[in-house]
Design an enzyme around this catalytic site. Structure first.
Site, PDB file in Angstrom:
ATOM      1  N   GLU A   1      -1.098 -12.302  41.317  1.00 31.15           N
ATOM      2  CA  GLU A   1      -0.749 -11.466  42.455  1.00 31.15           C
ATOM      3  C   GLU A   1       0.260 -10.435  41.961  1.00 31.15           C
ATOM      4  O   GLU A   1       1.186 -10.782  41.232  1.00 31.15           O
ATOM      5  CB  GLU A   1      -0.125 -12.327  43.568  1.00 31.15           C
TER       6      GLU A   1
ATOM      7  N   HIS B   1      -1.510 -19.472  41.973  1.00 27.80           N
ATOM      8  CA  HIS B   1      -1.328 -18.144  41.381  1.00 27.80           C
ATOM      9  C   HIS B   1       0.124 -17.922  40.990  1.00 27.80           C
ATOM     10  O   HIS B   1       1.008 -18.674  41.407  1.00 27.80           O
ATOM     11  CB  HIS B   1      -1.818 -17.026  42.316  1.00 27.80           C
TER      12      HIS B   1
ATOM     13  N   HIS C   1       7.129 -15.191  42.397  1.00 24.89           N
ATOM     14  CA  HIS C   1       6.948 -16.592  42.783  1.00 24.89           C
ATOM     15  C   HIS C   1       5.781 -17.219  42.049  1.00 24.89           C
ATOM     16  O   HIS C   1       4.939 -16.526  41.499  1.00 24.89           O
ATOM     17  CB  HIS C   1       6.763 -16.756  44.302  1.00 24.89           C
TER      18      HIS C   1
HETATM   19 CO    CO Z   1       1.741 -15.341  46.522  1.00 25.66          CO
END
Ligand code: CO
Length: 134
Positions: free
Chosen positions: A130, A79, A7
């Protein structure tokens, strides 16, 4: 080592407004808001055919995204999340090459109930990364 883009996370000042915009203006498949107290955020996931968008709003006074929204009051990309098969092996490999893992270096359980880690943005071209074990 890294796999799919899981994502892209966007910090938003108004979660309901942002979710409505994606649903009504952009015609996206928008999920329900979920509180993530361990991470200090409320999230909404938006399913796209090839990845997801994670809308993030602060939860609680100590939310780690408050500072980001103070600097970016209209919101912004916060992020990107890449998938890995083995998060501890990924962490060890990255640390051996000098990359900094945020926090105590131990994976936390993320919004998808999977282990996640964050890498220092200064080590990756100004991008907070991440990693999520899938
Ligand atoms: Co995230």
């Amino acid at each position: 080592m890294i796999g799919r883009l899981n994502h892209v996370a966007i910090a938003v000042p108004d979660l309901d407004a942002a979710a409505a915009q994606y649903r009504d203006m952009l015609g996206a498949n928008v999920g329900p808001a979920q509180d993530e107290p361990d991470h200090g955020v409320t999230v909404v996931f938006i399913d796209l055919p090839n990845t997801r968008i994670e809308l993030l709003a602060p939860l609680g006074a100590a939310s780690p995204i408050r500072g980001f929204l103070d600097k970016n009051p209209s919101g912004g990309i916060h992020h990107v999340c890449y998938e890995v098969d083995d998060i501890l092996a990924a962490r060890d490999r990255l640390q051996a090459q000098g990359a900094r893992v945020l926090g105590d270096g131990e994976p936390k359980i993320g919004a998808h109930r999977k282990p996640v880690l964050f890498l220092h943005p200064k080590d990756f071209n100004g991008t907070l990364i991440e990693l999520e074990q899938v």
